[in-house]
Motif scaffolding. Structure first.
Motif, PDB file in Angstrom:
ATOM      1  N   LEU A 274     -39.422  43.599  11.650  1.00 48.67           N
ATOM      2  CA  LEU A 274     -40.153  43.467  10.395  1.00 48.67           C
ATOM      3  C   LEU A 274     -39.172  43.126   9.277  1.00 48.67           C
ATOM      4  O   LEU A 274     -38.057  43.653   9.242  1.00 48.67           O
ATOM      5  N   PRO A 275     -39.556  42.258   8.360  1.00 45.59           N
ATOM      6  CA  PRO A 275     -38.684  42.009   7.205  1.00 45.59           C
ATOM      7  C   PRO A 275     -38.474  43.295   6.418  1.00 45.59           C
ATOM      8  O   PRO A 275     -39.422  44.040   6.153  1.00 45.59           O
ATOM      9  N   THR A 276     -37.242  43.573   6.056  1.00 47.25           N
ATOM     10  CA  THR A 276     -36.972  44.787   5.282  1.00 47.25           C
ATOM     11  C   THR A 276     -37.658  44.755   3.928  1.00 47.25           C
ATOM     12  O   THR A 276     -37.890  45.801   3.315  1.00 47.25           O
ATOM     13  N   GLN A 277     -38.009  43.547   3.467  1.00 49.46           N
ATOM     14  CA  GLN A 277     -38.669  43.419   2.173  1.00 49.46           C
ATOM     15  C   GLN A 277     -40.021  44.133   2.133  1.00 49.46           C
ATOM     16  O   GLN A 277     -40.500  44.496   1.053  1.00 49.46           O
ATOM     17  N   ILE A 278     -40.645  44.334   3.302  1.00 43.90           N
ATOM     18  CA  ILE A 278     -41.948  45.004   3.327  1.00 43.90           C
ATOM     19  C   ILE A 278     -41.843  46.406   2.746  1.00 43.90           C
ATOM     20  O   ILE A 278     -42.767  46.888   2.075  1.00 43.90           O
ATOM     21  N   TRP A 279     -40.713  47.074   2.964  1.00 40.72           N
ATOM     22  CA  TRP A 279     -40.589  48.446   2.488  1.00 40.72           C
ATOM     23  C   TRP A 279     -40.398  48.512   0.977  1.00 40.72           C
ATOM     24  O   TRP A 279     -40.415  49.608   0.400  1.00 40.72           O
ATOM     25  N   ASN A 280     -40.249  47.362   0.324  1.00 41.74           N
ATOM     26  CA  ASN A 280     -40.166  47.322  -1.142  1.00 41.74           C
ATOM     27  C   ASN A 280     -41.500  46.988  -1.790  1.00 41.74           C
ATOM     28  O   ASN A 280     -41.590  46.910  -3.022  1.00 41.74           O
ATOM     29  N   MET A 281     -42.551  46.810  -0.959  1.00 40.59           N
ATOM     30  CA  MET A 281     -43.852  46.401  -1.492  1.00 40.59           C
ATOM     31  C   MET A 281     -44.634  47.648  -1.891  1.00 40.59           C
ATOM     32  O   MET A 281     -45.539  48.121  -1.189  1.00 40.59           O
ATOM     33  N   THR A 282     -44.281  48.189  -3.034  1.00 35.92           N
ATOM     34  CA  THR A 282     -44.810  49.496  -3.443  1.00 35.92           C
ATOM     35  C   THR A 282     -46.262  49.441  -3.903  1.00 35.92           C
ATOM     36  O   THR A 282     -46.846  50.484  -4.205  1.00 35.92           O
ATOM     37  N   THR A 283     -46.850  48.246  -3.948  1.00 34.19           N
ATOM     38  CA  THR A 283     -48.271  48.142  -4.289  1.00 34.19           C
ATOM     39  C   THR A 283     -49.170  48.319  -3.067  1.00 34.19           C
ATOM     40  O   THR A 283     -50.396  48.446  -3.218  1.00 34.19           O
ATOM     41  N   LEU A 284     -48.599  48.343  -1.859  1.00 35.79           N
ATOM     42  CA  LEU A 284     -49.405  48.399  -0.642  1.00 35.79           C
ATOM     43  C   LEU A 284     -50.214  49.691  -0.562  1.00 35.79           C
ATOM     44  O   LEU A 284     -49.675  50.793  -0.724  1.00 35.79           O
ATOM     45  N   ARG A 285     -51.504  49.537  -0.262  1.00 31.95           N
ATOM     46  CA  ARG A 285     -52.392  50.667   0.013  1.00 31.95           C
ATOM     47  C   ARG A 285     -52.735  50.763   1.494  1.00 31.95           C
ATOM     48  O   ARG A 285     -52.985  51.861   2.003  1.00 31.95           O
ATOM     49  N   GLU A 286     -52.780  49.624   2.188  1.00 28.19           N
ATOM     50  CA  GLU A 286     -53.110  49.607   3.611  1.00 28.19           C
ATOM     51  C   GLU A 286     -52.130  48.680   4.329  1.00 28.19           C
ATOM     52  O   GLU A 286     -51.927  47.537   3.906  1.00 28.19           O
ATOM     53  N   LEU A 287     -51.560  49.175   5.425  1.00 24.05           N
ATOM     54  CA  LEU A 287     -50.589  48.399   6.190  1.00 24.05           C
ATOM     55  C   LEU A 287     -50.927  48.517   7.672  1.00 24.05           C
ATOM     56  O   LEU A 287     -50.894  49.601   8.257  1.00 24.05           O
ATOM     57  N   TYR A 288     -51.277  47.368   8.275  1.00 24.66           N
ATOM     58  CA  TYR A 288     -51.642  47.308   9.690  1.00 24.66           C
ATOM     59  C   TYR A 288     -50.606  46.461  10.423  1.00 24.66           C
ATOM     60  O   TYR A 288     -50.606  45.231  10.308  1.00 24.66           O
ATOM     61  N   ILE A 289     -49.718  47.112  11.152  1.00 24.98           N
ATOM     62  CA  ILE A 289     -48.649  46.414  11.865  1.00 24.98           C
ATOM     63  C   ILE A 289     -48.628  46.888  13.318  1.00 24.98           C
ATOM     64  O   ILE A 289     -47.572  47.072  13.915  1.00 24.98           O
ATOM     65  N   TYR A 290     -49.819  47.063  13.888  1.00 29.82           N
ATOM     66  CA  TYR A 290     -49.937  47.544  15.257  1.00 29.82           C
ATOM     67  C   TYR A 290     -49.866  46.382  16.252  1.00 29.82           C
ATOM     68  O   TYR A 290     -50.198  45.248  15.948  1.00 29.82           O
ATOM     69  N   ASP A 291     -49.395  46.697  17.464  1.00 30.76           N
ATOM     70  CA  ASP A 291     -49.415  45.763  18.588  1.00 30.76           C
ATOM     71  C   ASP A 291     -48.741  44.424  18.258  1.00 30.76           C
ATOM     72  O   ASP A 291     -49.302  43.361  18.465  1.00 30.76           O
ATOM     73  N   ILE A 292     -47.512  44.507  17.741  1.00 26.64           N
ATOM     74  CA  ILE A 292     -46.744  43.284  17.475  1.00 26.64           C
ATOM     75  C   ILE A 292     -45.323  43.407  18.033  1.00 26.64           C
ATOM     76  O   ILE A 292     -44.397  42.745  17.556  1.00 26.64           O
ATOM     77  N   SER A 293     -45.141  44.264  19.028  1.00 21.99           N
ATOM     78  CA  SER A 293     -43.870  44.403  19.755  1.00 21.99           C
ATOM     79  C   SER A 293     -42.714  44.858  18.874  1.00 21.99           C
ATOM     80  O   SER A 293     -41.556  44.455  19.093  1.00 21.99           O
ATOM     81  N   LEU A 294     -42.987  45.694  17.883  1.00 22.26           N
ATOM     82  CA  LEU A 294     -41.910  46.288  17.102  1.00 22.26           C
ATOM     83  C   LEU A 294     -41.094  47.203  17.996  1.00 22.26           C
ATOM     84  O   LEU A 294     -41.622  47.869  18.882  1.00 22.26           O
ATOM     85  N   SER A 295     -39.786  47.274  17.771  1.00 22.10           N
ATOM     86  CA  SER A 295     -38.917  48.131  18.563  1.00 22.10           C
ATOM     87  C   SER A 295     -37.966  48.888  17.649  1.00 22.10           C
ATOM     88  O   SER A 295     -37.865  48.610  16.454  1.00 22.10           O
ATOM     89  N   GLY A 296     -37.274  49.874  18.224  1.00 22.30           N
ATOM     90  CA  GLY A 296     -36.334  50.660  17.450  1.00 22.30           C
ATOM     91  C   GLY A 296     -36.997  51.843  16.785  1.00 22.30           C
ATOM     92  O   GLY A 296     -38.122  52.229  17.119  1.00 22.30           O
ATOM     93  N   ASN A 297     -36.301  52.454  15.855  1.00 21.12           N
ATOM     94  CA  ASN A 297     -36.823  53.602  15.130  1.00 21.12           C
ATOM     95  C   ASN A 297     -37.658  53.163  13.933  1.00 21.12           C
ATOM     96  O   ASN A 297     -37.470  52.065  13.402  1.00 21.12           O
ATOM     97  N   ILE A 298     -38.552  54.038  13.512  1.00 18.71           N
ATOM     98  CA  ILE A 298     -39.277  53.790  12.273  1.00 18.71           C
ATOM     99  C   ILE A 298     -38.290  53.988  11.127  1.00 18.71           C
ATOM    100  O   ILE A 298     -37.669  55.043  11.008  1.00 18.71           O
ATOM    101  N   PRO A 299     -38.101  52.994  10.281  1.00  8.79           N
ATOM    102  CA  PRO A 299     -37.054  53.104   9.245  1.00  8.79           C
ATOM    103  C   PRO A 299     -37.410  54.124   8.170  1.00  8.79           C
ATOM    104  O   PRO A 299     -38.572  54.304   7.806  1.00  8.79           O
ATOM    105  N   LYS A 300     -36.396  54.779   7.650  1.00  7.56           N
ATOM    106  CA  LYS A 300     -36.617  55.786   6.612  1.00  7.56           C
ATOM    107  C   LYS A 300     -37.158  55.166   5.331  1.00  7.56           C
ATOM    108  O   LYS A 300     -37.806  55.847   4.523  1.00  7.56           O
ATOM    109  N   GLU A 301     -36.935  53.853   5.166  1.00  8.65           N
ATOM    110  CA  GLU A 301     -37.413  53.176   3.949  1.00  8.65           C
ATOM    111  C   GLU A 301     -38.929  53.167   3.841  1.00  8.65           C
ATOM    112  O   GLU A 301     -39.479  52.860   2.775  1.00  8.65           O
TER     113      GLU A 301
END
Length: 275
Positions: free
Chosen positions: A116-143
């Motif tokens: 995922l682009p790290t820029q997503i974690w700066n999108m502080t206006t987000l109310r709903e985020l659907y990022i399921y079933d897209i082969s993300l790997s690794g840890n969930i970032p603290k950001e």
């Protein structure tokens, strides 16, 4: 068509490419384009950036493919972007992070590769985020804790691992937290009680272990808890009776001493319009 502000063509059987110049013909006032639940295919037209008033684009549940164009970051008034359940591939463009007014981002069930682009974690206006079933790997970032207006987070059916970052418990606006089938480990921490607005918690099909934190049984807002297929092994405490709002509790495929087995009912991922 110069006066048109909304285009609603969803839930039809439209089957075609979208015109490459869709936003170049007297559509300067268009704010809403709903094309979900059709049979549309091909690429997203680059000309969408030439609809200067565009605020909501819903292309979910079609057959669109190719890469999401980087020009999407130029639609700066966009508040809602639904791209889920298509055949998009390649990287998720960093330019999505330029959408500083975005409130809903749905990109689940596609064929993206890369992080995922790290820029997503700066999108502080987000109310709903659907990022399921897209082969993300690794840890969930603290950001993720920076998304302090988030009400719905759906990350299920990815290849994530490890425990949850403690920063996720800072998102006190969360109402729906869907983390099923992502190989979570460890225990649910007592800080879950800080999610005072949480109504639905889904951590099923993971490796969450006992004990459940006593604080979870004091959460007055929780209506649905799904913890099926984990490694819970202790008996449920009597304090579970304190959960006055609880409507559904799924604990099957664990080793809990809860009497007759619960019947697990799979839930559909996502929430809202076309998430």
């Amino acid at each position: 068509m110069s006066l048109v502000e909304s285009i609603f063509l969803h839930d039809n059987s439209l089957s075609s490419l979208l015109p490459k110049d869709i936003c170049r013909h007297n559509l300067g006032r268009v704010k809403v384009v709903y094309l979900y639940w059709n049979k549309l295919y091909g690429d997203i037209p680059l000309s969408f950036e030439h609809c200067p008033q565009l605020q909501s684009v819903a292309l979910s549940y079609n057959y669109f493919g190719g890469q999401v164009p980087r020009e999407i970051g130029n639609i700066t008034l966009l508040k809602e972007l639904y791209l889920g359940h298509n055949n998009f591939s390649g990287d998720i463009p960093n330019e999505i992070g330029y959408l500083h007014n975005l409130e809903i981002l749905s990109i689940g069930s596609n064929k993206f590769s890369g992080p995922l682009p790290t820029q997503i974690w700066n999108m502080t206006t987000l109310r709903e985020l659907y990022i399921y079933d897209i082969s993300l790997s690794g840890n969930i970032p603290k950001e993720i804790g920076c998304l302090n207006k988030l009400e719905t987070l759906s990350m299920n059916s990815n290849k994530l691992s490890g425990p949850l970052p403690i920063q996720i418990w800072n998102i006190t606006t969360l109402r729906v937290l869907d983390l099923h089938n992502i190989s979570l480990t460890g225990v649910i921490p007592k800080e879950i009680h800080d999610l005072e607005n949480l109504q639905r918690l889904d951590m099923s099909i993971n490796e969450v272990s006992s004990p459940l934190p006593p604080t979870i049984f004091n959460m007055s807002s929780l209506e649905i808890i799904l913890l099926s297929s984990n490694k819970l092994s202790e008996a449920l405490p009597k304090e579970i009776g304190n959960m006055k709002a609880l409507q559904e509790l799924f604990l099957d495929n664990n080793a809990l001493n809860v009497g007759p087995p619960f019947k697990w009912r799979p839930e559909i991922s996502g929430n809202g319009l076309v998430g």
